[in-house]
Design an enzyme around this catalytic site. Structure first.
Site, PDB file in Angstrom:
ATOM      1  N   LYS A 136      -0.743   5.668   1.538  1.00 47.73           N
ATOM      2  CA  LYS A 136      -0.555   4.835   2.140  1.00 47.73           C
ATOM      3  C   LYS A 136      -1.605   3.255   1.708  1.00 47.73           C
ATOM      4  O   LYS A 136      -0.747   2.553   1.749  1.00 47.73           O
ATOM      5  CB  LYS A 136      -1.313   4.808   3.169  1.00 47.73           C
ATOM      6  CG  LYS A 136      -2.091   4.000   4.274  1.00 47.73           C
ATOM      7  CD  LYS A 136      -2.728   4.626   5.472  1.00 47.73           C
ATOM      8  CE  LYS A 136      -4.211   4.601   5.528  1.00 47.73           C
ATOM      9  NZ  LYS A 136      -4.487   3.224   5.620  1.00 47.73           N
ATOM     10  N   ASN A 137      -2.647   3.917   1.172  1.00 50.88           N
ATOM     11  CA  ASN A 137      -3.536   2.215   0.366  1.00 50.88           C
ATOM     12  C   ASN A 137      -3.615   2.312  -0.699  1.00 50.88           C
ATOM     13  O   ASN A 137      -3.682   0.676  -1.499  1.00 50.88           O
ATOM     14  CB  ASN A 137      -5.160   2.955   0.059  1.00 50.88           C
ATOM     15  CG  ASN A 137      -5.833   3.856   1.325  1.00 50.88           C
ATOM     16  OD1 ASN A 137      -4.948   3.287   2.679  1.00 50.88           O
ATOM     17  ND2 ASN A 137      -7.281   4.437   1.483  1.00 50.88           N
ATOM     18  N   CYS A 146      -9.723   1.578  11.784  1.00 47.49           N
ATOM     19  CA  CYS A 146     -10.015   3.195  12.402  1.00 47.49           C
ATOM     20  C   CYS A 146     -11.529   2.404  13.045  1.00 47.49           C
ATOM     21  O   CYS A 146     -12.068   1.505  12.786  1.00 47.49           O
ATOM     22  CB  CYS A 146     -10.306   4.349  11.083  1.00 47.49           C
ATOM     23  SG  CYS A 146      -8.535   4.681  10.404  1.00 47.49           S
ATOM     24  N   ARG A 190      -0.733   7.400  11.815  1.00 41.60           N
ATOM     25  CA  ARG A 190      -1.368   5.840  10.671  1.00 41.60           C
ATOM     26  C   ARG A 190      -0.975   6.119   9.323  1.00 41.60           C
ATOM     27  O   ARG A 190      -0.232   5.429   8.765  1.00 41.60           O
ATOM     28  CB  ARG A 190      -2.531   5.407  11.104  1.00 41.60           C
ATOM     29  CG  ARG A 190      -2.239   4.822  12.405  1.00 41.60           C
ATOM     30  CD  ARG A 190      -4.177   4.046  12.910  1.00 41.60           C
ATOM     31  NE  ARG A 190      -4.649   3.129  11.368  1.00 41.60           N
ATOM     32  CZ  ARG A 190      -5.357   2.674  10.722  1.00 41.60           C
ATOM     33  NH1 ARG A 190      -5.624   3.542  11.887  1.00 41.60           N
ATOM     34  NH2 ARG A 190      -5.364   2.096  10.117  1.00 41.60           N
ATOM     35  N   ARG A 211     -17.250  -2.855   9.248  1.00 40.29           N
ATOM     36  CA  ARG A 211     -15.824  -2.760   8.659  1.00 40.29           C
ATOM     37  C   ARG A 211     -16.249  -4.382   8.584  1.00 40.29           C
ATOM     38  O   ARG A 211     -15.112  -5.145   8.925  1.00 40.29           O
ATOM     39  CB  ARG A 211     -14.732  -2.697   8.560  1.00 40.29           C
ATOM     40  CG  ARG A 211     -15.040  -1.391   8.766  1.00 40.29           C
ATOM     41  CD  ARG A 211     -13.389  -0.241   8.878  1.00 40.29           C
ATOM     42  NE  ARG A 211     -12.518   0.098   7.653  1.00 40.29           N
ATOM     43  CZ  ARG A 211     -12.329   0.772   7.462  1.00 40.29           C
ATOM     44  NH1 ARG A 211     -11.357   1.289   8.483  1.00 40.29           N
ATOM     45  NH2 ARG A 211     -12.104   1.389   6.294  1.00 40.29           N
ATOM     46  N   ASP A 268     -12.630   8.764   2.281  1.00 43.72           N
ATOM     47  CA  ASP A 268     -11.152   9.452   3.173  1.00 43.72           C
ATOM     48  C   ASP A 268     -11.353  11.003   3.439  1.00 43.72           C
ATOM     49  O   ASP A 268      -9.912  11.050   3.560  1.00 43.72           O
ATOM     50  CB  ASP A 268     -10.156   8.192   2.417  1.00 43.72           C
ATOM     51  CG  ASP A 268     -10.187   7.089   3.100  1.00 43.72           C
ATOM     52  OD1 ASP A 268     -10.956   6.386   4.204  1.00 43.72           O
ATOM     53  OD2 ASP A 268      -9.413   6.108   2.682  1.00 43.72           O
TER      54      ASP A 268
HETATM   55  C1  UD1 Z   1     -10.194   0.901   1.921  1.00 43.05           C
HETATM   56  C2  UD1 Z   1      -9.278   2.050   2.629  1.00 43.05           C
HETATM   57  C3  UD1 Z   1     -10.204   2.601   3.379  1.00 43.05           C
HETATM   58  C4  UD1 Z   1     -10.729   3.630   2.363  1.00 43.05           C
HETATM   59  C5  UD1 Z   1     -12.414   2.555   2.211  1.00 43.05           C
HETATM   60  C6  UD1 Z   1     -13.136   3.237   1.032  1.00 43.05           C
HETATM   61  C7  UD1 Z   1      -6.974   0.744   2.567  1.00 43.05           C
HETATM   62  C8  UD1 Z   1      -5.847  -0.075   2.903  1.00 43.05           C
HETATM   63  N1  UD1 Z   1      -7.814   2.002   3.034  1.00 43.05           N
HETATM   64  O1  UD1 Z   1     -10.503   0.171   2.907  1.00 43.05           O
HETATM   65  O2  UD1 Z   1      -9.160   3.789   3.611  1.00 43.05           O
HETATM   66  O3  UD1 Z   1     -12.134   4.406   3.496  1.00 43.05           O
HETATM   67  O4  UD1 Z   1     -11.652   1.717   0.736  1.00 43.05           O
HETATM   68  O5  UD1 Z   1     -13.079   4.165   0.495  1.00 43.05           O
HETATM   69  O6  UD1 Z   1      -6.732   1.109   1.096  1.00 43.05           O
HETATM   70  N2  UD1 Z   1     -17.671  -3.916   3.288  1.00 43.05           N
HETATM   71  C9  UD1 Z   1     -18.578  -5.440   3.141  1.00 43.05           C
HETATM   72  N3  UD1 Z   1     -17.660  -6.497   3.667  1.00 43.05           N
HETATM   73  C10 UD1 Z   1     -17.040  -6.527   2.910  1.00 43.05           C
HETATM   74  C11 UD1 Z   1     -15.959  -5.894   3.097  1.00 43.05           C
HETATM   75  C12 UD1 Z   1     -16.767  -4.477   3.053  1.00 43.05           C
HETATM   76  O7  UD1 Z   1     -20.071  -4.745   3.532  1.00 43.05           O
HETATM   77  O8  UD1 Z   1     -16.287  -8.087   3.132  1.00 43.05           O
HETATM   78  C13 UD1 Z   1     -18.676  -2.559   3.421  1.00 43.05           C
HETATM   79  C14 UD1 Z   1     -17.649  -2.298   3.742  1.00 43.05           C
HETATM   80  O9  UD1 Z   1     -18.636  -1.872   5.231  1.00 43.05           O
HETATM   81  C15 UD1 Z   1     -17.829  -0.240   3.920  1.00 43.05           C
HETATM   82  C16 UD1 Z   1     -17.775  -0.231   1.981  1.00 43.05           C
HETATM   83  O10 UD1 Z   1     -17.681  -2.105   2.081  1.00 43.05           O
HETATM   84  O11 UD1 Z   1     -18.866  -0.164   4.440  1.00 43.05           O
HETATM   85  C17 UD1 Z   1     -16.700  -0.057   1.509  1.00 43.05           C
HETATM   86  O12 UD1 Z   1     -15.309  -0.681   2.307  1.00 43.05           O
HETATM   87  P1  UD1 Z   1     -14.045  -1.126   1.624  1.00 43.05           P
HETATM   88  O13 UD1 Z   1     -14.091  -0.588   0.345  1.00 43.05           O
HETATM   89  O14 UD1 Z   1     -13.827  -2.550   1.493  1.00 43.05           O
HETATM   90  O15 UD1 Z   1     -13.086  -0.497   2.341  1.00 43.05           O
HETATM   91  P2  UD1 Z   1     -11.560  -1.146   2.554  1.00 43.05           P
HETATM   92  O16 UD1 Z   1     -11.093  -1.857   2.008  1.00 43.05           O
HETATM   93  O17 UD1 Z   1     -11.866  -1.728   4.235  1.00 43.05           O
END
Ligand code: UD1
Length: 418
Positions: free
Chosen positions: A22-23, A116, A399, A121, A307
């Site tokens: 998925k990711n 989720c 999902r 986020r 995850d």
């Molecule tokens: C992706 C994955 C998700 C996984 C996560 C962490 C996909 C589609 N989803 O989510 O399954 O759980 O990586 O391995 O690939 N953050 C900020 N500011 C930002 C962006 C992120 O503070 O602009 C924080 C988030 O709140 C969180 C952390 O960084 O605490 C990790 O987030 P991130 O690595 O961005 O996860 P996703 O890309 O949303």
């Protein structure tokens, strides 16, 4: 509203081929928008998030269809329309279209992404990089519009404050067609990012450093048609490994790659299970495992993945002693503890730490899935528990899992959708 019914207390045994990731699928689908032509993705999972992304791409003017085992995307007629809120707010990865739309059109309008219910986020890290590339963001109540006055992103040097997966992928997508060279530091190193870089390079992009924390992207003027076979889903594989280990089973997972699941394999081995990587499969024998208490902390790759945090929580219920699980990324991921308590689990939550006391004599009952990974973990709990478990909210599991009942039934579980 369908539910998942399980009669538990049977060790999982058998073989299974793991679905596509998925990711990896979602960023590659977003990347297809960069190219006014055709992209064919093999092994693309049949899950709700992929359907949702397909619907968004169609609304942007792309043609998207399944042909045999492949997902075909033709983005020749894509336009820089606003990303439709009715799909985008359902899942977080819709935010990845920002980089692609900026790269192709110099403009992107998106509602705030969903996903989720596991934390706040934010997307501040994404925006910081787009600003450096010359985008002017305007945030409103409904969402964000970014515009690049020059029409094309400018190469830049940027360091992420935190190695966010999404921000790294979005920055790569924005940089591929940029004017000049982009150097991204402190990037996330998840295998799905390496997959995105490989895919883009096969399309004609110039990305160096895939798999490392520094990515150097030399902007190109155009990309080309391509076909790509997606990696298998390491989180789905990890979910089934933990479910099998929790039931002290023996399973072979085809397509699963141990190098993407090292911290988990180490834990299982430490507990006395045999975990062998043979070619492109993992063979687990947990029949003699005796898990003891553990400390598990979620971390960016190559650390233990957030995850798989809910799933290891369930596994640790079968261990002797008090284990601690620390969640460092998504503050609301422990919602599942309340559902597990209904099954007889002893889990105490204190801020971002869970103390899990085992071994628990879990008993099946009615529980509710409220998000993707927690839902899959409840299915694992149902397999471990005595008696019958009914899980509502199976749509959350869909999902990311093609058919969790089909997969677990193939491993001998008494499970079905009702
Ligand atoms: C992706 C994955 C998700 C996984 C996560 C962490 C996909 C589609 N989803 O989510 O399954 O759980 O990586 O391995 O690939 N953050 C900020 N500011 C930002 C962006 C992120 O503070 O602009 C924080 C988030 O709140 C969180 C952390 O960084 O605490 C990790 O987030 P991130 O690595 O961005 O996860 P996703 O890309 O949303």
């Amino acid at each position: 509203m369908s539910r998942i019914w399980i009669r538990g207390n049977v060790p999982l045994c058998g073989e299974l081929t793991i679905q596509g990731s998925k990711n990896a699928a979602l960023p590659l689908m977003a990347a297809a928008v960069l190219h006014p032509g055709k992209t064919v993705l093999w092994n693309c999972p049949r899950i709700l998030d992929v359907e949702c992304m397909s619907s968004i791409l169609r609304e942007l003017g792309c043609t998207v269809f399944r042909e045999g085992g492949a997902l075909v995307i033709d983005a020749s007629r894509a336009e820089d329309l606003p990303v439709p809120a009715r799909y985008a707010t359902r899942f977080r990865a819709s935010v990845l279209l920002t980089g692609s739309l900026l790269g192709r059109f110099g403009r992107a309008c998106l509602p705030y992404p969903g996903g989720c219910t596991i934390g706040t986020r934010p997307i501040d890290l994404h925006l910081q990089i787009f600003r450096k590339m010359g985008a002017l963001p305007q945030t409103g109540r409904e969402g964000i519009c970014l515009q690049i006055p020059q029409g094309r992103p400018a190469g830049c040097t940027a360091a992420l404050e935190f190695p966010s997966v999404g921000a790294t992928e979005n920055a790569v997508l924005g940089a591929v067609l940029a004017q000049g060279v982009t150097v991204l530091k402190n990037c996330a190193r998840e295998p799905e990012i390496t997959e995105l870089c490989r895919f883009l390079n096969e399309k004609g992009a110039r990305i160096e450093g895939a798999g490392g924390s520094v990515l150097t992207i030399t902007g190109v003027d155009s990309l080309r048609d391509s076909e790509y076979e997606l990696m298998s889903d390491r989180i789905v594989a990890g979910t089934y490994l933990l479910a099998a280990a929790g039931t002290r089973g023996q399973v072979t997972l085809h397509g699963a790659q141990e190098e993407t699941l090292r911290p988990l394999a180490d834990i299982l081995r430490g507990d006395g299970a045999s975990v062998r990587a043979v070619g492109k499969r993992i063979i687990l024998d947990a029949s003699g495992a005796h898990p003891g208490e553990r400390f598990v902390r979620t971390e960016p790759y190559p650390g233990f993945p957030t995850d798989l945090q809910s799933q290891i929580l369930v596994y640790l219920l079968t261990a002797s002693g008090a284990s601690r699980v620390e969640e460092t990324m998504f503050e609301s991921r422990f919602q599942i503890a309340a559902e597990l308590a209904k099954m007889g689990a002893d889990i105490e939550i204190e801020n971002n730490c869970a103390v899990v006391r085992g071994p628990a004599a879990l008993k099946g009952t009615a529980v509710a899935a409220r998000e993707l990974r927690g839902g899959a973990a409840l299915a694992a709990a149902g397999l471990i528990a005595g008696g019958e478990t009914a899980i509502s909210g199976s749509r959350f599991i869909k999902r990311g899992y093609e058919d969790i009942c089909r997969d677990l039934a193939a491993l001998g579980a008494d499970i079905r959708e009702i």
